[in-house]
Design a protein around this motif. Structure first.
Motif, PDB file in Angstrom:
ATOM      1  N   LEU A 213     -13.435  74.014  25.918  1.00 25.89           N
ATOM      2  CA  LEU A 213     -14.025  74.668  27.084  1.00 25.89           C
ATOM      3  C   LEU A 213     -13.111  75.761  27.615  1.00 25.89           C
ATOM      4  N   ALA A 214     -11.821  75.487  27.669  1.00 24.16           N
ATOM      5  CA  ALA A 214     -10.875  76.479  28.165  1.00 24.16           C
ATOM      6  C   ALA A 214     -10.882  77.722  27.278  1.00 24.16           C
ATOM      7  N   ARG A 215     -10.974  77.529  25.966  1.00 22.50           N
ATOM      8  CA  ARG A 215     -11.005  78.674  25.057  1.00 22.50           C
ATOM      9  C   ARG A 215     -12.275  79.500  25.257  1.00 22.50           C
ATOM     10  N   VAL A 216     -13.405  78.831  25.358  1.00 23.84           N
ATOM     11  CA  VAL A 216     -14.678  79.525  25.523  1.00 23.84           C
ATOM     12  C   VAL A 216     -14.758  80.201  26.889  1.00 23.84           C
ATOM     13  N   ALA A 217     -14.234  79.543  27.908  1.00 27.31           N
ATOM     14  CA  ALA A 217     -14.347  80.055  29.271  1.00 27.31           C
ATOM     15  C   ALA A 217     -13.535  81.325  29.474  1.00 27.31           C
ATOM     16  N   GLY A 218     -12.324  81.366  28.932  1.00 21.80           N
ATOM     17  CA  GLY A 218     -11.445  82.510  29.153  1.00 21.80           C
ATOM     18  C   GLY A 218     -10.625  82.359  30.417  1.00 21.80           C
ATOM     19  N   ARG A 219      -9.629  83.208  30.552  1.00 21.83           N
ATOM     20  CA  ARG A 219      -8.645  83.073  31.626  1.00 21.83           C
ATOM     21  C   ARG A 219      -9.211  83.341  33.009  1.00 21.83           C
ATOM     22  N   ALA A 220     -10.307  84.065  33.100  1.00 20.67           N
ATOM     23  CA  ALA A 220     -10.901  84.296  34.419  1.00 20.67           C
ATOM     24  C   ALA A 220     -11.507  83.026  34.993  1.00 20.67           C
ATOM     25  N   VAL A 221     -11.865  82.081  34.118  1.00 19.78           N
ATOM     26  CA  VAL A 221     -12.509  80.842  34.546  1.00 19.78           C
ATOM     27  C   VAL A 221     -11.500  79.692  34.583  1.00 19.78           C
ATOM     28  N   ILE A 222     -10.794  79.494  33.503  1.00 21.74           N
ATOM     29  CA  ILE A 222      -9.743  78.475  33.436  1.00 21.74           C
ATOM     30  C   ILE A 222      -8.453  79.235  33.158  1.00 21.74           C
ATOM     31  N   GLY A 223      -7.736  79.506  34.226  1.00 16.71           N
ATOM     32  CA  GLY A 223      -6.623  80.430  34.163  1.00 16.71           C
ATOM     33  C   GLY A 223      -5.294  79.769  33.868  1.00 16.71           C
ATOM     34  N   PRO A 224      -4.211  80.506  34.025  1.00 13.60           N
ATOM     35  CA  PRO A 224      -2.896  80.007  33.639  1.00 13.60           C
ATOM     36  C   PRO A 224      -2.394  78.845  34.480  1.00 13.60           C
ATOM     37  N   ARG A 225      -2.913  78.662  35.690  1.00 18.28           N
ATOM     38  CA  ARG A 225      -2.503  77.510  36.494  1.00 18.28           C
ATOM     39  C   ARG A 225      -3.443  76.325  36.339  1.00 18.28           C
ATOM     40  N   ASP A 226      -4.447  76.433  35.485  1.00 16.75           N
ATOM     41  CA  ASP A 226      -5.521  75.438  35.441  1.00 16.75           C
ATOM     42  C   ASP A 226      -5.403  74.433  34.306  1.00 16.75           C
ATOM     43  N   THR A 227      -4.309  74.481  33.541  1.00 11.79           N
ATOM     44  CA  THR A 227      -4.017  73.474  32.523  1.00 11.79           C
ATOM     45  C   THR A 227      -2.588  73.002  32.759  1.00 11.79           C
ATOM     46  N   PRO A 228      -2.212  71.810  32.284  1.00  9.24           N
ATOM     47  CA  PRO A 228      -0.876  71.279  32.612  1.00  9.24           C
ATOM     48  C   PRO A 228       0.273  72.181  32.189  1.00  9.24           C
ATOM     49  N   ALA A 229       0.271  72.656  30.937  1.00  6.09           N
ATOM     50  CA  ALA A 229       1.374  73.493  30.474  1.00  6.09           C
ATOM     51  C   ALA A 229       1.403  74.818  31.226  1.00  6.09           C
ATOM     52  N   GLY A 230       0.235  75.415  31.433  1.00 15.05           N
ATOM     53  CA  GLY A 230       0.172  76.664  32.173  1.00 15.05           C
ATOM     54  C   GLY A 230       0.641  76.500  33.602  1.00 15.05           C
ATOM     55  N   TRP A 231       0.250  75.397  34.216  1.00 19.73           N
ATOM     56  CA  TRP A 231       0.679  75.127  35.597  1.00 19.73           C
ATOM     57  C   TRP A 231       2.194  75.055  35.688  1.00 19.73           C
ATOM     58  N   ARG A 232       2.829  74.343  34.759  1.00 23.44           N
ATOM     59  CA  ARG A 232       4.290  74.230  34.801  1.00 23.44           C
ATOM     60  C   ARG A 232       4.950  75.604  34.694  1.00 23.44           C
ATOM     61  N   ALA A 233       4.445  76.435  33.814  1.00 23.64           N
ATOM     62  CA  ALA A 233       5.034  77.763  33.638  1.00 23.64           C
ATOM     63  C   ALA A 233       4.788  78.655  34.853  1.00 23.64           C
ATOM     64  N   GLU A 234       3.564  78.650  35.362  1.00 20.96           N
ATOM     65  CA  GLU A 234       3.196  79.574  36.434  1.00 20.96           C
ATOM     66  C   GLU A 234       3.818  79.208  37.779  1.00 20.96           C
ATOM     67  N   THR A 235       4.184  77.947  37.966  1.00 24.03           N
ATOM     68  CA  THR A 235       4.758  77.523  39.247  1.00 24.03           C
ATOM     69  C   THR A 235       6.266  77.348  39.170  1.00 24.03           C
ATOM     70  N   ALA A 236       6.884  77.805  38.081  1.00 27.18           N
ATOM     71  CA  ALA A 236       8.312  77.551  37.861  1.00 27.18           C
ATOM     72  C   ALA A 236       9.182  78.099  38.983  1.00 27.18           C
ATOM     73  N   GLY A 237       8.825  79.231  39.561  1.00 23.96           N
ATOM     74  CA  GLY A 237       9.672  79.823  40.586  1.00 23.96           C
ATOM     75  C   GLY A 237       9.051  79.874  41.960  1.00 23.96           C
ATOM     76  N   ILE A 238       8.021  79.083  42.182  1.00 26.44           N
ATOM     77  CA  ILE A 238       7.259  79.235  43.420  1.00 26.44           C
ATOM     78  C   ILE A 238       7.991  78.665  44.633  1.00 26.44           C
ATOM     79  N   LEU A 239       8.862  77.665  44.425  1.00 29.50           N
ATOM     80  CA  LEU A 239       9.651  77.100  45.514  1.00 29.50           C
ATOM     81  C   LEU A 239      11.122  77.134  45.130  1.00 29.50           C
ATOM     82  N   ARG A 240      11.961  77.409  46.118  1.00 31.54           N
ATOM     83  CA  ARG A 240      13.405  77.353  45.964  1.00 31.54           C
ATOM     84  C   ARG A 240      13.993  76.584  47.128  1.00 31.54           C
ATOM     85  N   PRO A 241      14.960  75.685  46.896  1.00 35.38           N
ATOM     86  CA  PRO A 241      15.499  75.275  45.599  1.00 35.38           C
ATOM     87  C   PRO A 241      14.447  74.561  44.763  1.00 35.38           C
TER      88      PRO A 241
END
Length: 251
Positions: free
Chosen positions: A149-177
């Protein structure tokens, strides 16, 4: 926040009723973990939307205040939860006194905040030892049909924060420390039509031109109709509620 992000962030009001009907709640275990370190029961749901997280906080017996900038979203929250203190405001201008809450939670909202401004505002309203946590519902693409579904939907529908691996990468610097991270199993009962309606409330879909939006949703319906897991009746969309938790200290 760049201009594209700003457009996405302000797109939800037009679909507030659909958001209230179709968006999932958050795993209660995730909410409890987010609040484990809070020094008291006073919780601010910041960027509360239509109250998906707010309702869970109320059910846990907490002293909840909801703040939401979009009038349509705030109206849906007030209709659903008339006894909750619900105020217009934003992460960059929080309408609460200094040191007035023990925790600030943001559900699928923290990435929209301008943290250069919102960070000191959040620190201002937090009591000593207070907790800031962000929660995101992501689809669990370890399930084969969800990955498809994620492949068919594309990033506009299921984006980089919408899967576990993508979420980890996209939120890596959102809070400090660097905050603590955890993920909790979750799910939402859907039919194919209901899942398409849920995906139609994603910011990337809401800002599409009408023809592109119709084509995208038609493609999703066709995919779901072809999968044995989703072709007939109700099914559970496997999800995770992912959490960042930390204590913030600002000048």
């Amino acid at each position: 926040m760049n201009r594209v992000e700003q457009k996405h962030a302000t797109s939800f009001g037009a679909a507030a009723a659909a958001y209230a009907e179709h968006r999932p709640d958050y795993a209660a275990a995730a909410v409890r973990w987010a609040l484990d370190l809070a020094p008291g029961p006073r919780v601010l749901d910041l960027g509360a939307g239509t109250g998906k997280l707010t309702a869970t906080l109320v059910a846990l017996g907490l002293d909840v205040t909801a703040v939401e900038p979009d009038p349509a979203m705030l109206g849906e929250l007030r209709r659903a939860l008339p006894d909750v203190r619900a105020r217009p405001g934003s992460a960059e201008a929080i309408p609460l006194p200094d040191a007035s809450v023990d925790a600030v939670l943001a559900a699928n909202a923290l990435h929209w905040f301008d943290m250069a401004v919102a960070g000191p505002e959040i620190a201002r309203v937090l009591a000593p030892g207070g907790v800031l946590a962000g929660l995101w519902n992501v689809v669990d693409d370890r399930a084969g049909w969800v990955a498809g579904l994620a492949r068919v939907a594309g990033r506009a529908v299921i984006g980089p924060r919408d899967t576990p691996a993508g979420w980890r990468a996209e939120t890596a610097g959102i809070l400090r420390p660097a905050p603590e991270r955890a993920a909790f199993p979750h799910g939402q009962r859907r039919t194919a039509d209901a899942l398409v309606a849920t995906l139609a409330t994603r910011a990337g879909v809401l800002v599409m031109p009408s023809r592109e939006r119709a084509d995208t949703l038609s493609r999703l319906r066709a995919f779901l109709a072809a999968q044995p897991e989703t072709a007939d009746g109700e099914f559970t969309l496997p999800m995770l509620t992912c959490v960042l938790r930390g204590r913030r200290g600002y000048p």
